[in-house]
Design a protein around this motif. Structure first.
Motif, PDB file in Angstrom:
ATOM      1  N   GLU A   1       2.556 -23.823  76.519  1.00 49.11           N
ATOM      2  CA  GLU A   1       2.377 -24.989  75.647  1.00 49.11           C
ATOM      3  C   GLU A   1       0.901 -25.209  75.316  1.00 49.11           C
ATOM      4  OE1 GLU A   1       4.642 -28.028  77.660  1.00 49.11           O
ATOM      5  OE2 GLU A   1       6.462 -26.899  77.142  1.00 49.11           O
TER       6      GLU A   1
ATOM      7  N   GLU B   1       7.927 -24.626  85.226  1.00 47.12           N
ATOM      8  CA  GLU B   1       7.015 -25.655  84.696  1.00 47.12           C
ATOM      9  C   GLU B   1       5.613 -25.100  84.481  1.00 47.12           C
ATOM     10  OE1 GLU B   1       7.768 -28.477  83.451  1.00 47.12           O
ATOM     11  OE2 GLU B   1       9.863 -28.557  84.119  1.00 47.12           O
TER      12      GLU B   1
ATOM     13  N   TRP C   1       5.610 -22.739  81.471  1.00 44.66           N
ATOM     14  CA  TRP C   1       5.727 -23.474  80.204  1.00 44.66           C
ATOM     15  C   TRP C   1       4.452 -24.239  79.891  1.00 44.66           C
ATOM     16  CZ3 TRP C   1      11.239 -25.547  81.727  1.00 44.66           C
ATOM     17  CH2 TRP C   1      12.140 -24.474  81.661  1.00 44.66           C
ATOM     18  N   SER C   2       3.796 -24.747  80.922  1.00 44.18           N
ATOM     19  CA  SER C   2       2.570 -25.502  80.631  1.00 44.18           C
ATOM     20  C   SER C   2       1.481 -24.552  80.111  1.00 44.18           C
ATOM     21  CB  SER C   2       2.102 -26.314  81.841  1.00 44.18           C
ATOM     22  OG  SER C   2       1.642 -25.441  82.843  1.00 44.18           O
TER      23      SER C   2
ATOM     24  N   ASP D   1      16.587 -35.814  68.946  1.00 39.53           N
ATOM     25  CA  ASP D   1      16.326 -36.837  69.960  1.00 39.53           C
ATOM     26  C   ASP D   1      15.696 -38.072  69.300  1.00 39.53           C
ATOM     27  OD1 ASP D   1      17.131 -34.919  71.736  1.00 39.53           O
ATOM     28  OD2 ASP D   1      15.095 -34.183  72.119  1.00 39.53           O
TER      29      ASP D   1
ATOM     30  N   ASP E   1       9.645 -28.397  68.250  1.00 40.60           N
ATOM     31  CA  ASP E   1      10.469 -29.130  69.215  1.00 40.60           C
ATOM     32  C   ASP E   1       9.751 -29.131  70.566  1.00 40.60           C
ATOM     33  OD1 ASP E   1      12.258 -29.946  71.131  1.00 40.60           O
ATOM     34  OD2 ASP E   1      13.955 -28.852  70.284  1.00 40.60           O
ATOM     35  N   PRO E   2       9.332 -30.322  71.047  1.00 39.01           N
ATOM     36  CA  PRO E   2       8.573 -30.369  72.299  1.00 39.01           C
ATOM     37  C   PRO E   2       9.355 -29.843  73.510  1.00 39.01           C
ATOM     38  CG  PRO E   2       9.088 -32.600  71.494  1.00 39.01           C
ATOM     39  CD  PRO E   2       9.530 -31.646  70.438  1.00 39.01           C
ATOM     40  N   ASN E   3      10.692 -29.821  73.403  1.00 39.24           N
ATOM     41  CA  ASN E   3      11.493 -29.329  74.536  1.00 39.24           C
ATOM     42  C   ASN E   3      11.943 -27.881  74.353  1.00 39.24           C
ATOM     43  OD1 ASN E   3      11.492 -31.699  76.084  1.00 39.24           O
ATOM     44  ND2 ASN E   3      12.939 -32.593  74.604  1.00 39.24           N
ATOM     45  N   TRP E   4      11.310 -27.197  73.430  1.00 37.25           N
ATOM     46  CA  TRP E   4      11.750 -25.845  73.078  1.00 37.25           C
ATOM     47  C   TRP E   4      11.865 -24.923  74.288  1.00 37.25           C
ATOM     48  CZ3 TRP E   4      14.325 -23.015  69.914  1.00 37.25           C
ATOM     49  CH2 TRP E   4      14.116 -21.644  69.815  1.00 37.25           C
ATOM     50  N   ASN E   5      10.811 -24.846  75.107  1.00 37.64           N
ATOM     51  CA  ASN E   5      10.822 -23.892  76.230  1.00 37.64           C
ATOM     52  C   ASN E   5      11.944 -24.199  77.211  1.00 37.64           C
ATOM     53  OD1 ASN E   5       8.625 -22.482  75.233  1.00 37.64           O
ATOM     54  ND2 ASN E   5       7.162 -23.848  76.224  1.00 37.64           N
ATOM     55  N   ARG E   6      12.154 -25.493  77.449  1.00 42.91           N
ATOM     56  CA  ARG E   6      13.233 -25.907  78.348  1.00 42.91           C
ATOM     57  C   ARG E   6      14.582 -25.458  77.784  1.00 42.91           C
ATOM     58  NH1 ARG E   6      12.112 -29.360  81.992  1.00 42.91           N
ATOM     59  NH2 ARG E   6      10.225 -29.878  80.876  1.00 42.91           N
ATOM     60  N   LYS E   7      14.749 -25.625  76.466  1.00 43.44           N
ATOM     61  CA  LYS E   7      16.025 -25.231  75.845  1.00 43.44           C
ATOM     62  C   LYS E   7      16.216 -23.711  75.902  1.00 43.44           C
ATOM     63  CE  LYS E   7      16.371 -29.196  72.782  1.00 43.44           C
ATOM     64  NZ  LYS E   7      16.114 -29.734  71.448  1.00 43.44           N
TER      65      LYS E   7
END
Ligand code: COA
Length: 387
Positions: free
Chosen positions: A22, A15, A18-19, A186, A30-36
């Motif tokens: 970001e 987290e 990624w923060s 989404d 895609d706002p969830n890119w790093n998670r993916k």
């Protein structure tokens, strides 16, 4: 800086990393890119153990000359504002290059926010991402016999995409990460259709209707025949009472644009992606070459970042395949002098050897330059989706 260290991140550090990324990158499609992408693909640069920035590496394939080359796709590069200017990005990139090479990747590919940052590490502009936009009222075409049907699966899409990718240069072997990005959403619904002739799927479209404005945004599209291009034009023309414009990412030689009656397609944006060779021998052996070209050339290669690439490499091409050996002195009369920045756009067919000599990043006799033009001739390289 001696206290900068490069390492993997643990799940509990994801987290924070990624923060930082970001904030640095400001936004991603895609706002969830790093998670993916997943924490296992991330690396961090630390100062005295504290995370200053991050980078992600995705193991991917990229098509050149009809063959798949293993590339390290670099994404999510960012350094916290308070840690900038002390060489954090530079140290992180040097380490990432070494790691990718050690893991067997032949080249590395990325979309730069800044060309300069990556040029200093040997990346060079090596292909395009183009966005076209056309008014629907210009997409006139007669209704032909091809069927348009809602896609009940994604498999035929993947097959047709791969078939086209193999014929061109630069397209990615998408893998599940990129296919999911393209085929799922989404938010607004995605509409997917196949274009079929009596035997097979000859085209597909995958798009969303824009929330603001009367616009259709195509996420992915392949048209493999002239009839399919006409059917796609007609399909969108049939939206003309409510939609004004359509945009899509396409090749430099775009079949949909070509199928239109008039030159009414606008090039809305053109961005170059960059490539860096990691292993010169693997890179030259993994790509394909034009059939009928049987030739030899020596690369006198100078690499400041990856010393294993330094030296003279003899490339022999036969039946569309290249074989490489390291030699102590040139074993042919044709010697091309270059470093990673001259190599990348030649390798991908983005620029000819003639162009690159004028640009000042390769050198060789007129005969050698002419030979290199032939060896690396091919379709202009492009990618349709950003990672
Ligand atoms: C770009 C960024 C990663 C640089 O981080 P950094 O740790 O300050 O960079 P370094 O100190 O290691 O410098 C590396 C090189 O990039 C250059 N550079 C640094 N910031 C730059 C910028 N904003 N624009 C252009 N060049 C820049 C440096 O001059 C240096 O080049 P040189 O070796 O030729 O002198 C950082 O400013 C950042 O996170 N920016 C926002 C996100 C971004 O742009 N990411 C990269 C593109 S995907």
């Amino acid at each position: 800086m001696s206290n900068l260290t490069y390492s993997k991140i643990s799940e509990s550090e994801a987290e924070l990393t990624w923060s930082i990324v970001e904030q640095a990158l400001h936004r991603h499609g895609d706002p969830n890119w790093n998670r993916k992408v997943g924490y296992k693909n991330f690396r961090a640069i630390r100062s005295d153990g504290n995370i200053l920035g991050g980078i992600a590496i995705i193991d991917m394939g990229q098509w050149f000359g009809g063959r798949k080359v293993r590339t390290g796709a670099v994404t999510s590069v960012g350094v916290a504002p308070e840690g900038r200017g002390i060489g954090a990005a530079s140290t992180m990139l040097s380490n990432a290059l070494k790691e990718m090479r050690d893991n067997g990747m032949a080249i590395s590919t990325l979309f730069p926010s800044s060309v300069r940052v990556y040029r200093s590490k040997g990346y060079e502009r090596s292909g395009v991402m183009l966005t076209y936009e056309a008014p629907i009222k210009e997409m006139r075409a007669a209704l032909n016999k091809l069927k348009v049907e809602q896609a009940s699966n994604d498999e035929e899409m993947v097959l047709l995409f791969n078939e086209r990718a193999q014929q061109g240069n630069g397209n990615l072997d998408r893998g599940s990460l990129l296919w999911d990005l393209i085929t799922t959403s989404d938010g607004r619904p995605i509409y997917k259709y196949y274009i079929r002739d009596e035997n097979q799927v000859v085209g597909y479209i995958n798009y969303q209707q824009s929330r603001s404005g009367d616009h259709i945004r195509i996420r992915d599209m392949v048209s493999s025949t002239q009839q399919s291009s006409e059917r796609i034009l007609r399909f969108f023309a049939d939206h003309r009472t409510v939609i004004d414009t359509i945009s899509w990412n396409g090749p430099p030689t775009d079949p949909i644009d070509f199928a239109m009656e008039e030159q009414e397609t606008n090039l809305k944006s053109s961005t170059d992606w960059m490539v860096r060779v990691l292993n010169i021998s693997d890179a030259l052996e993994q790509r394909g070459y034009p059939a009928g070209v049987n030739a030899s050339v020596d690369f006198e290669f100078n690499d400041n970042e990856i010393p294993e690439n330094n030296g003279i490499w003899h490339l022999n091409i036969n039946e569309g395949r290249g074989s490489v050996k390291k030699v102590t002195s040139p074993s042919s009369k044709q010697v091309l002098k270059l470093g990673p920045r001259g190599f990348a756009p030649l390798y991908t067919s983005h620029y000819s050897a003639t162009d690159l000599k004028i640009m000042g990043i390769i050198d060789g006799s007129a005969e050698t330059i002419a030979l290199a033009n032939t060896i690396f001739a091919g379709p202009k390289p492009w990618i349709g989706e950003q990672f």
